[in-house]
Design a protein around this motif. Sequence first.
Motif, PDB file in Angstrom:
ATOM      1  N   PHE A  76      11.659   3.084  20.334  1.00 40.50           N
ATOM      2  CA  PHE A  76      10.847   3.434  21.495  1.00 40.50           C
ATOM      3  C   PHE A  76      10.511   2.184  22.304  1.00 40.50           C
ATOM      4  CE2 PHE A  76      10.346   6.875  18.516  1.00 40.50           C
ATOM      5  CZ  PHE A  76      10.345   8.009  19.322  1.00 40.50           C
ATOM      6  N   ALA A  82       5.893   4.870  20.201  1.00 42.72           N
ATOM      7  CA  ALA A  82       6.381   5.420  18.937  1.00 42.72           C
ATOM      8  C   ALA A  82       5.300   6.270  18.272  1.00 42.72           C
ATOM      9  CB  ALA A  82       6.820   4.285  18.010  1.00 42.72           C
ATOM     10  N   VAL A 196       5.956   3.714  10.849  1.00 40.97           N
ATOM     11  CA  VAL A 196       5.955   3.291  12.247  1.00 40.97           C
ATOM     12  C   VAL A 196       5.890   1.773  12.314  1.00 40.97           C
ATOM     13  CG1 VAL A 196       4.888   5.420  13.083  1.00 40.97           C
ATOM     14  CG2 VAL A 196       3.438   3.475  12.473  1.00 40.97           C
ATOM     15  N   ALA A 213       9.144   1.775  16.769  1.00 39.68           N
ATOM     16  CA  ALA A 213      10.092   2.597  16.017  1.00 39.68           C
ATOM     17  C   ALA A 213       9.367   3.529  15.079  1.00 39.68           C
ATOM     18  CB  ALA A 213      11.065   1.715  15.234  1.00 39.68           C
ATOM     19  N   VAL A 214      10.000   4.652  14.798  1.00 42.54           N
ATOM     20  CA  VAL A 214       9.584   5.558  13.731  1.00 42.54           C
ATOM     21  C   VAL A 214      10.789   5.773  12.832  1.00 42.54           C
ATOM     22  CG1 VAL A 214       8.564   7.771  13.110  1.00 42.54           C
ATOM     23  CG2 VAL A 214       8.038   6.752  15.339  1.00 42.54           C
ATOM     24  N   GLN A 229      11.576  11.741  21.945  1.00 43.44           N
ATOM     25  CA  GLN A 229      12.192  10.550  22.528  1.00 43.44           C
ATOM     26  C   GLN A 229      12.917  10.877  23.824  1.00 43.44           C
ATOM     27  OE1 GLN A 229      15.745   8.969  20.555  1.00 43.44           O
ATOM     28  NE2 GLN A 229      14.728   6.968  20.370  1.00 43.44           N
TER      29      GLN A 229
END
Length: 384
Positions: A76, A82, A196, A213-214, A229
Amino acid sequence: MSGSGGFSTRALHDGQEPDPTTGSVVVPIFATSTFAQDGVGGLRAGYEYARTGNPTRTALETTLASLEGARHARAFASGMAAEDALLRGVLRPGDHVLIPLDAYGGTYRLISTVYADWGVEYTAVDTADPDAVRAAVRPTTRVLWCETPTNPLLGIADIAALGGLAREHDLLLVVDNTFASPYLQTPIALGAHAVVHSTTKYLGGHSDVVGGAVVTDDAELDATLGRMQNGMGAVPSPFDAFLTQRGLKTLAVRMERHSDNAERVADALAAHPAVTAVLYPGRADHPGHEVAAKQMRRFGGMVSARVAGGEEAARAFCAATRVFTLAESLGGVESLVEHPGAMTHASAAGSLLEVPADLVRLSVGLEDVEDLVDDVRQALDALK
């Protein structure tokens, strides 16, 4: 060689095969907004529009998943993007979230304003105490949000214990792994449903890119994240993905040096009479030391301390450092210092999550450790 080898081998190779057209050993920056199709709906390699997918971003996501020991990752535009995508994907009005008593200020602001306005309720709880967490669970609780170490008090939660509790109550356990990085701990292996990151921090590692990020092993959750997303559009640019991927290549060696330096800085702080408390999970006097030693490879580069003289002294310390730069953020190669109460955690003022006014937070970088120790000492000496 995807999925095989040690941490550094995967950081350098997973998702990063040489370009089939040119042989480039570095994943190219695919600076394009759209992709030619071989007939209507005939997608080459599955790409149609850069918000939906981009090969540079795919490479980053593949590496992130591998390093966290998971099957899926979504990148992200920021750590907050995220978090928002994950929460928006799993929560509905009337749901309840448990958050740490000293959660990151941005996380608290997101949940206490944006999600509270949407009808989501939350409770701040000591996530280091599983009994306190269990007592705070409601029939409407959907998410158990955990940071370990926490920002900025360096609290430690037992991820495996919280994972068991989450399964017992059918909760989604989310672990913010930003402070530790996947080099130091892998929460999914300990029972977390999702991890995360603010990839701005240790993963990028050079204070030159913002991202998030996830990561998850759950295919259904990943599909939800994919819809968020694409639908919300908070994706990193190809150049941002490239910079983050570059940072991952040296994550292991950087985290070792961060940890080495932080241990020395923590000892220097503890030895100085102007410091009333040192918060570092690598120290035996830290209440979470044993849990941290069980679930972490090492203890990381973040150190917090409380300074005698209250807020005025804490601010003076931040102003007196010469090698440590006064700035928000963390996890870069250079050392940073901040006053959380007035900076990163100002949004928590007046709440249960308000941080002590005498607290300073140090992101210990990669400089020569003797210079860092000397800088801390001279800044503390200046408080006399």
